[in-house]
Design an enzyme around this catalytic site. Structure first.
Site, PDB file in Angstrom:
ATOM      1  N   ASP A   1       0.857  -1.192   0.000  1.00 39.23           N
ATOM      2  CA  ASP A   1       0.000   0.000   0.000  1.00 39.23           C
ATOM      3  C   ASP A   1       0.894   1.244   0.000  1.00 39.23           C
ATOM      4  OD1 ASP A   1      -1.859   1.999   0.919  1.00 39.23           O
ATOM      5  OD2 ASP A   1      -3.160   0.453   1.688  1.00 39.23           O
TER       6      ASP A   1
ATOM      7  N   PHE B   1     -11.276   0.179  -0.184  1.00 39.83           N
ATOM      8  CA  PHE B   1     -10.990  -0.616   1.012  1.00 39.83           C
ATOM      9  C   PHE B   1     -11.301  -2.083   0.713  1.00 39.83           C
ATOM     10  CE2 PHE B   1      -9.753   0.140   5.397  1.00 39.83           C
ATOM     11  CZ  PHE B   1      -9.728  -1.185   5.818  1.00 39.83           C
TER      12      PHE B   1
ATOM     13  N   LYS C   1      -1.373  -1.505  -4.484  1.00 38.01           N
ATOM     14  CA  LYS C   1      -2.132  -0.246  -4.619  1.00 38.01           C
ATOM     15  C   LYS C   1      -1.140   0.864  -4.916  1.00 38.01           C
ATOM     16  CE  LYS C   1      -6.138  -0.346  -1.537  1.00 38.01           C
ATOM     17  NZ  LYS C   1      -6.647   0.189  -0.253  1.00 38.01           N
TER      18      LYS C   1
ATOM     19  N   ASP D   1      -8.154  -7.647   6.358  1.00 38.21           N
ATOM     20  CA  ASP D   1      -9.171  -7.347   7.360  1.00 38.21           C
ATOM     21  C   ASP D   1      -9.633  -5.899   7.322  1.00 38.21           C
ATOM     22  OD1 ASP D   1      -6.695  -6.211   8.448  1.00 38.21           O
ATOM     23  OD2 ASP D   1      -7.823  -5.941  10.296  1.00 38.21           O
TER      24      ASP D   1
HETATM   25  C1  PRP Z   1      -0.911  -4.677   5.825  1.00 35.91           C
HETATM   26  C2  PRP Z   1      -0.088  -5.550   4.872  1.00 35.91           C
HETATM   27  C3  PRP Z   1       1.260  -4.930   4.945  1.00 35.91           C
HETATM   28  C4  PRP Z   1       0.957  -3.473   5.177  1.00 35.91           C
HETATM   29  C5  PRP Z   1       1.046  -2.750   3.879  1.00 35.91           C
HETATM   30  O1  PRP Z   1      -0.769  -5.172   7.104  1.00 35.91           O
HETATM   31  O2  PRP Z   1      -0.072  -6.881   5.269  1.00 35.91           O
HETATM   32  O3  PRP Z   1       2.033  -5.438   5.991  1.00 35.91           O
HETATM   33  O4  PRP Z   1      -0.370  -3.386   5.686  1.00 35.91           O
HETATM   34  O5  PRP Z   1       0.749  -1.417   4.055  1.00 35.91           O
HETATM   35  P1  PRP Z   1       1.790  -0.265   3.739  1.00 35.91           P
HETATM   36  O6  PRP Z   1       2.344  -0.547   2.373  1.00 35.91           O
HETATM   37  O7  PRP Z   1       0.922   0.977   3.779  1.00 35.91           O
HETATM   38  O8  PRP Z   1       2.821  -0.258   4.801  1.00 35.91           O
HETATM   39  P2  PRP Z   1      -1.551  -4.602   8.373  1.00 35.91           P
HETATM   40  O9  PRP Z   1      -0.702  -3.595   9.067  1.00 35.91           O
HETATM   41  O10 PRP Z   1      -2.932  -4.200   7.941  1.00 35.91           O
HETATM   42  O11 PRP Z   1      -1.607  -5.826   9.367  1.00 35.91           O
HETATM   43  P3  PRP Z   1      -2.275  -7.273   9.173  1.00 35.91           P
HETATM   44  O12 PRP Z   1      -1.447  -7.966   8.095  1.00 35.91           O
HETATM   45  O13 PRP Z   1      -2.123  -7.923  10.500  1.00 35.91           O
HETATM   46  O14 PRP Z   1      -3.702  -7.083   8.750  1.00 35.91           O
END
Ligand code: PRP
Length: 180
Positions: free
Chosen positions: A103, A152, A131, A159
């Site tokens: 992201d 989203f 993304k 989640d």
């Molecule tokens: C999500 C995904 C990455 C991160 C990416 O994890 O698994 O680790 O966000 O986002 P970024 O590129 O903006 O840093 P999240 O923190 O939602 O935790 P989870 O995997 O436990 O849901």
């Protein structure tokens, strides 16, 4: 019911299965003759990791780590913390980091630098979803499942407030669910 909170389905179970198989074929071709160490970044990647590792017809070892950057909100904070480190030493290993979504890049930019400092033989990143519109920090992505719009998305491990991870498909959450 979870389904009532979904605005539209982005990727069905069948689509996910066939794309995961295609990624596995790319990985097999690139890592022929080498042993891969797959690193799943919890928690979102656990389902993708489980499906991907069973598709890869090469010797693999698996390890898991956990970082926190999001809390329960909808955007990355830029503050990244290792909450569970790897069990294995990665020195001299061929590392493939498996993520559900790339992201802002805050998490992976930080994490990949930390792992590089441990001197693996090689390190690559595989993310099911990308993304690119949201990118703040640069991250090199070697294996990309799908590019997705800035909606989203939940399901297949992803989640919202810890729910919807067990949806077997990936869908867009209705904005009213998260107050968008
Ligand atoms: C999500 C995904 C990455 C991160 C990416 O994890 O698994 O680790 O966000 O986002 P970024 O590129 O903006 O840093 P999240 O923190 O939602 O935790 P989870 O995997 O436990 O849901």
């Amino acid at each position: 019911m979870m389904e009532q909170d979904i605005q539209r389905v982005l990727f069905t179970q069948e689509r996910l299965k066939s794309r995961v198989a295609e990624i596995a074929r790319e990985i097999e071709r690139d890592y022929e003759g080498r042993e891969i160490m797959l690193i799943s970044v919890l928690r979102g990647s656990f389902i993708f990791m489980a499906d991907l590792c069973r598709e890869i017809q090469l010797p693999c070892t698996l390890d898991f780590m956990s970082v926190s950057s999001y809390g329960t909100g909808t955007s990355s904070s830029g503050q990244v913390q290792i909450t569970k480190d790897l069990s294995e030493d990665i020195t001299g290993r061929h590392i493939l980091v498996v993520e559900d979504i790339l992201d802002s890049g805050n998490t992976l930019n930080y994490l990949l630098r930390i792992l590089e400092n441990r001197h693996p033989a090689s390190i690559r990143l595989c993310a099911l979803l990308d993304k690119p519109e949201r990118r703040v920090k640069p991250v090199e992505l070697h294996y990309r499942g799908f590019t997705v719009p800035d909606d989203f998305v939940v399901g297949y491990g992803l989640d919202y407030a810890e729910k919807y991870r067990n949806l077997p498909y990936i869908g867009v959450l209705k904005p009213e669910v998260y107050g968008g």
